[in-house]
Write a protein that holds these residues in place. Sequence first.
Motif, PDB file in Angstrom:
ATOM      1  N   GLU A   1       0.839  -1.205   0.000  1.00 49.03           N
ATOM      2  CA  GLU A   1       0.000   0.000   0.000  1.00 49.03           C
ATOM      3  C   GLU A   1       0.871   1.251   0.000  1.00 49.03           C
ATOM      4  OE1 GLU A   1      -3.772   0.518  -0.370  1.00 49.03           O
ATOM      5  OE2 GLU A   1      -3.848  -0.722   1.417  1.00 49.03           O
TER       6      GLU A   1
ATOM      7  N   THR B   1       2.708   1.667  -3.550  1.00 45.25           N
ATOM      8  CA  THR B   1       1.850   2.144  -4.646  1.00 45.25           C
ATOM      9  C   THR B   1       1.186   3.484  -4.299  1.00 45.25           C
ATOM     10  OG1 THR B   1       0.002   0.849  -3.788  1.00 45.25           O
ATOM     11  CG2 THR B   1       1.267  -0.136  -5.573  1.00 45.25           C
ATOM     12  N   ARG B   2       1.437   3.965  -3.106  1.00 44.68           N
ATOM     13  CA  ARG B   2       0.889   5.243  -2.626  1.00 44.68           C
ATOM     14  C   ARG B   2      -0.634   5.289  -2.733  1.00 44.68           C
ATOM     15  NH1 ARG B   2       4.860  10.151  -3.588  1.00 44.68           N
ATOM     16  NH2 ARG B   2       6.791   9.117  -3.017  1.00 44.68           N
ATOM     17  N   SER B   3      -1.227   4.173  -2.427  1.00 45.03           N
ATOM     18  CA  SER B   3      -2.678   4.065  -2.545  1.00 45.03           C
ATOM     19  C   SER B   3      -3.388   4.361  -1.222  1.00 45.03           C
ATOM     20  CB  SER B   3      -3.054   2.668  -3.042  1.00 45.03           C
ATOM     21  OG  SER B   3      -2.362   1.691  -2.328  1.00 45.03           O
TER      22      SER B   3
ATOM     23  N   GLU C   1      -3.491   7.215   0.563  1.00 47.41           N
ATOM     24  CA  GLU C   1      -4.166   8.506   0.682  1.00 47.41           C
ATOM     25  C   GLU C   1      -5.558   8.487   0.044  1.00 47.41           C
ATOM     26  OE1 GLU C   1      -1.742  11.870  -0.151  1.00 47.41           O
ATOM     27  OE2 GLU C   1      -3.372  13.271   0.211  1.00 47.41           O
ATOM     28  N   PRO C   2      -5.681   7.987  -1.207  1.00 50.20           N
ATOM     29  CA  PRO C   2      -7.041   7.901  -1.745  1.00 50.20           C
ATOM     30  C   PRO C   2      -7.958   7.033  -0.901  1.00 50.20           C
ATOM     31  CG  PRO C   2      -5.412   7.322  -3.435  1.00 50.20           C
ATOM     32  CD  PRO C   2      -4.661   7.557  -2.174  1.00 50.20           C
ATOM     33  N   LEU C   3      -7.391   5.998  -0.303  1.00 51.43           N
ATOM     34  CA  LEU C   3      -8.181   5.104   0.540  1.00 51.43           C
ATOM     35  C   LEU C   3      -8.671   5.831   1.790  1.00 51.43           C
ATOM     36  CD1 LEU C   3      -9.024   2.113   0.639  1.00 51.43           C
ATOM     37  CD2 LEU C   3      -6.954   1.641   1.916  1.00 51.43           C
ATOM     38  N   LEU C   4      -7.763   6.582   2.401  1.00 52.44           N
ATOM     39  CA  LEU C   4      -8.124   7.311   3.619  1.00 52.44           C
ATOM     40  C   LEU C   4      -9.037   8.505   3.328  1.00 52.44           C
ATOM     41  CD1 LEU C   4      -4.639   7.267   5.369  1.00 52.44           C
ATOM     42  CD2 LEU C   4      -6.667   6.074   6.145  1.00 52.44           C
TER      43      LEU C   4
ATOM     44  N   LEU D   1      -8.216  14.731   6.110  1.00 54.84           N
ATOM     45  CA  LEU D   1      -7.217  13.658   6.224  1.00 54.84           C
ATOM     46  C   LEU D   1      -6.245  13.962   7.350  1.00 54.84           C
ATOM     47  CD1 LEU D   1      -6.511  12.938   2.471  1.00 54.84           C
ATOM     48  CD2 LEU D   1      -7.300  11.290   4.132  1.00 54.84           C
TER      49      LEU D   1
ATOM     50  N   THR E   1      -5.511  12.787  -5.599  1.00 54.85           N
ATOM     51  CA  THR E   1      -4.294  13.004  -4.820  1.00 54.85           C
ATOM     52  C   THR E   1      -3.103  13.266  -5.757  1.00 54.85           C
ATOM     53  OG1 THR E   1      -4.106  10.611  -4.712  1.00 54.85           O
ATOM     54  CG2 THR E   1      -5.003  11.709  -2.802  1.00 54.85           C
TER      55      THR E   1
ATOM     56  N   THR F   1      -0.378  11.704  -6.299  1.00 56.10           N
ATOM     57  CA  THR F   1      -0.039  10.542  -7.128  1.00 56.10           C
ATOM     58  C   THR F   1      -1.309   9.699  -7.277  1.00 56.10           C
ATOM     59  OG1 THR F   1       0.714   9.520  -5.090  1.00 56.10           O
ATOM     60  CG2 THR F   1       2.411  10.346  -6.556  1.00 56.10           C
TER      61      THR F   1
ATOM     62  N   GLY G   1      -1.975   6.548  -7.173  1.00 56.27           N
ATOM     63  CA  GLY G   1      -2.146   5.543  -6.117  1.00 56.27           C
ATOM     64  C   GLY G   1      -3.158   4.469  -6.457  1.00 56.27           C
ATOM     65  N   MET G   2      -2.917   3.790  -7.578  1.00 57.76           N
ATOM     66  CA  MET G   2      -3.810   2.708  -7.999  1.00 57.76           C
ATOM     67  C   MET G   2      -3.312   1.360  -7.462  1.00 57.76           C
ATOM     68  SD  MET G   2      -6.286   3.661  -9.751  1.00 57.76           S
ATOM     69  CE  MET G   2      -6.770   5.346  -9.854  1.00 57.76           C
ATOM     70  N   TYR G   3      -4.209   0.406  -7.393  1.00 58.93           N
ATOM     71  CA  TYR G   3      -3.787  -0.963  -7.077  1.00 58.93           C
ATOM     72  C   TYR G   3      -3.368  -1.601  -8.398  1.00 58.93           C
ATOM     73  CZ  TYR G   3      -5.943   0.139  -2.682  1.00 58.93           C
ATOM     74  OH  TYR G   3      -6.247   0.760  -1.501  1.00 58.93           O
TER      75      TYR G   3
ATOM     76  N   PHE H   1     -13.660   1.561  -4.771  1.00 58.57           N
ATOM     77  CA  PHE H   1     -13.963   2.895  -4.258  1.00 58.57           C
ATOM     78  C   PHE H   1     -15.460   3.214  -4.326  1.00 58.57           C
ATOM     79  CE2 PHE H   1      -9.485   2.987  -4.406  1.00 58.57           C
ATOM     80  CZ  PHE H   1      -9.112   3.838  -3.386  1.00 58.57           C
TER      81      PHE H   1
ATOM     82  N   ARG I   1     -12.091   7.811 -10.269  1.00 51.38           N
ATOM     83  CA  ARG I   1     -12.251   7.358  -8.884  1.00 51.38           C
ATOM     84  C   ARG I   1     -12.742   8.497  -7.987  1.00 51.38           C
ATOM     85  NH1 ARG I   1      -6.734   5.570  -6.498  1.00 51.38           N
ATOM     86  NH2 ARG I   1      -6.454   7.788  -6.592  1.00 51.38           N
TER      87      ARG I   1
END
Lengths: 265, 302
Positions: free
Chosen positions: A107, A110-112, A114-117, B50, B80, B82, B84-86, B98, B143
């Motif tokens: 996590e 991939t810097r994922s 922040e979007p998750l939070l 955040l 954001t 970046t 930040g994708m999976y 999402f 997203r």
Amino acid sequence: MKKINTILRKEWAEVFKNRMVIFVVAFLPILMTAIPLGILFSTRDTTSASSASMSGINSETTQGMCPEGLSGSDCFQVFMISEFMMMFMIIPVAIPVTIAAYSIVGEKSTRSLEPLLATPITTAELLVGKCLAAVIPGVLATYGAFGIFAFGSWILVANKMLLTALLDARWLIAIFIVGPLLAVMAVVFSLMVSSRVNDPRVAEQVSMVIILPVLVGFFGQIAGLFVLNKVVISWVALVMLLLDAVLVFLATKVFQREQILTRWK
Amino acid sequence: MIHTESLTKRFKETLAVDGLSLDIHEGEVFGFLGPNGAGKTTTVRMLTSLVGPTSGSANVAGFTLGQRDTDIRRTVGVLTETPGMYDNLSAEYNLQIFANLYEVKNGPEQVEKYLKMLDLYDRRFDAAGTFSKGMKQKLAIARALLHEPKVIFLDEPTAGLDPEAAHLIRDFIAELKKEGRTIFLCTHNLDEADRLCDRIGVFKTRMLVVDTPANLRTSVFGRKVVFHLRTVDEKLVGAVRAMPFVREVKAVDNKLLITLEDPESHNPEIVRVLVGAGADVQFVGELRHSLEDVYLQLVKAA
């Protein structure tokens, strides 16, 4: 609950594409089941006296663990297999640690996060989802391995009293109570370690420190320092429960949204 | 739609955001400009709940920061810094995750809508890791919009993209503007800000100035008009300088650069004076300072 489920599925979809995770989840239970079954198979014709003299174990120890009506050789088998109970406890530690390490560090890389939070998910839902994603495979693998072991024992052991002794309350407490508690502890510990490092292998290796108490238990038992009887294993379960409660409480304090965002990078 | 009052964020010894007070209206595109490390991302993170502010208050889409954080996150969309994708998961699954987390009722339909809108539908089953930077950015925008947010925070939406991809994203932002959404746009691309934003705030730990791009130009440089003449001499310069409303006159080659308060009113009179003094006026135009000039002037001064 839907959000926890989403995180859970997402985690599994991600981590089970990782060969290292698949290897640990598949290989470890096979190994931990094969060893005691192999021992059971190789010692099924051994007499009590010769076995005891071979391993230097006095008969009082083995007799103390055996119910009435079992022969010396049966008791020896009970004793030998009991030694490996702790090995089964490695499964609910090692698998969650590996999954959690790859999950958190992945996590981060991939810097994922922040979007998750940034979604309406609560911190508790996120942490529970991630913890469950690591705990469930570990616990299921432990149950699966134990099921295969029980089935193998049933095939290998002619004396069904011996089978009953092998699968007594000690084992059931260990597998069904201590195992999940160990898994929770391992995951929370792994979360803490993973939040500080940026390489999943480092996270995994450092988190594996948590396996040390299990190994100490394993070797301590082999060395005859203690015997894992019903009372001892119940105490272990109680202590684990308290430890888990403390760790989960600490985790909810430590892993605040802002902390996760600014520290997990 | 967004209201902040003395919003401040301190990380130990570092003051990241210093007393930000701001009002952004519904349907407005607000450009948030500032150098690297100015505190733009920290501001976005605070406004999207955040990170918490050290002091001050804010209200986003009617919800008070620190009291209704989950509601704020439910109402706003964030792109954001970046994407930040999976990377191991498909584009469609990335969005579906999402949609679930944003509690979108018609999740699969919304996923399909935005995949089509951003021209990603044909690649929906491909892993996001196989996408180009531009495609990942489009996916990240999709997203951020799945739950149809009223307020959208876009942090450097076109950074690092090739001109074609950047153009596509800018067009898409313009479409969002037409839909009446409130957009908070952090960017280094001043041309982009100039074209898209109703108002611009120049920020360096604290807000230096907030105004429309046109007013910013005027307030920093004044309004300059260029008079192209066949020839320029001292007599013509003197005649213009003598006019009371002229703030400054400069002769450059065959041009007169004249700073005025109100060119629309004063240009005809200047033309008459110049013609009367024997000048041949070839054409007249306003000299537009780029937003970059304005930005650099402000940031340097800060």
